[in-house]
Design an enzyme around this catalytic site. Structure first.
Site: not given
Length: 300
Positions: A54, A210-211
């Site tokens: 990241y 999660p979306l």
């Protein structure tokens, strides 16, 4: 259902954590990144998900700088891919045992700790994203042996899995699995059987995307008209409904939504206050599930 706390690797944590994948968007504003993470902790976050890739270590560095011992924050990281600043993608697959060991050492160094509390082995067997090819196709048993050895050495506290199939989870359970991270949302519930197994085994289920909708051709929660209808009736946003549904769907689901925006962070944290009556929950449960098993390329 308790929408506030759940357990991961024996740690009781808020069911709404923070995923650091978006933190590198503030790479040119490190003070703002630190302030955002500090605000998350002030709002009750005590579970942070990160990875060395990241921002090429940026997220881990910010976490190390911001966290204080008294915060009692569980930091979960992952191995199976490494930073690749000059590559077509900002990461390269790193599935071989020696690469897993090196990735653990990189995370230990940048997080500034002697032990990583939980480390997810990103397998790349399923879901959206890359697939391993060539010498990056490694037997699960060989990888687990490496992870177990690292746990016995005290370099990691607990083992998680990510992007795995139901069969591989069953094979891995005897090794002691603390959590599973797979792509999962209201509109992409391919892994319902795996979620049920995790619930029965006391394994935390920590969905990424999660979306939905992070890659082309992936369904999005916010494309569902009924989600908007429910959101309007409760005076909240459609993304908040998608996250709240996850909290109500199973007691072992932990959220790690990521953002680089303070207002968005506060919206995410407010999801735990959203309640559904029986009819509303049934309406959301009836939303059609579509596949999220979309590969975007192979190993480099």
């Amino acid at each position: 259902m308790n929408t506030r706390t759940a357990s991961i690797a024996g740690h009781s944590v808020s069911r709404i954590g923070y995923g650091a994948a978006q933190l590198p968007r503030l790479r040119d504003r490190p003070n703002e990144a630190a302030a955002l993470l500090r605000r998350a902790i002030e709002l009750g976050v005590n579970h942070i998900d990160t990875a060395e890739f990241y921002g090429f270590g940026f997220a881990n560095t910010v976490i190390r700088q911001v966290l204080r011992p008294e915060d009692s924050v569980l930091v979960v990281t992952k191995v199976g891919a490494d930073p690749d600043p000059g590559g077509r993608l900002p990461l390269r697959i790193a599935q071989r045992p020696e690469q897993l060991r090196a990735s653990v050492e990189d995370n230990l160094r940048d997080l500034g700790v002697e032990q990583l509390a939980v480390v997810n082995l990103r397998r790349l067997d399923t879901g959206p994203g890359l697939r391993a090819e060539g010498d990056q196709v490694v037997d699960l048993e060989d990888q687990l042996a490496t992870m177990i050895d690292l746990r016995e050495q005290g370099k990691i506290g607990a083992i998680g899995l990510s992007s795995v199939t139901l069969d591989n989870l069953r094979r891995a359970i005897p090794a002691g699995i603390a959590c599973v991270q797979n792509a999962y949302s209201l509109v992409s519930r391919d892994d319902e059987d795996m979620l049920r197994l995790c619930t029965a085994e006391g394994i935390a289920w920590v969905p990424f995307f999660p979306l939905g909708g992070e890659f082309p051709n992936l369904p999005k929660v916010t494309d569902e008209p009924v989600v908007h209808t429910v959101a309007e009736s409760l005076n909240v946003t459609a993304p908040q409904i998608g996250l709240a549904w996850l909290l109500h769907h199973a007691p072992n689901i932990l959220l790690i939504p990521g953002t680089g925006d303070r207002a968005h962070l506060e919206h995410n944290m407010a999801v735990g206050e959203i309640a559904f009556d029986t009819d509303t929950l049934a309406t959301l449960d009836a939303v059609e599930s579509r596949s999220n098993n979309v590969a975007i390329g192979g190993a480099r």
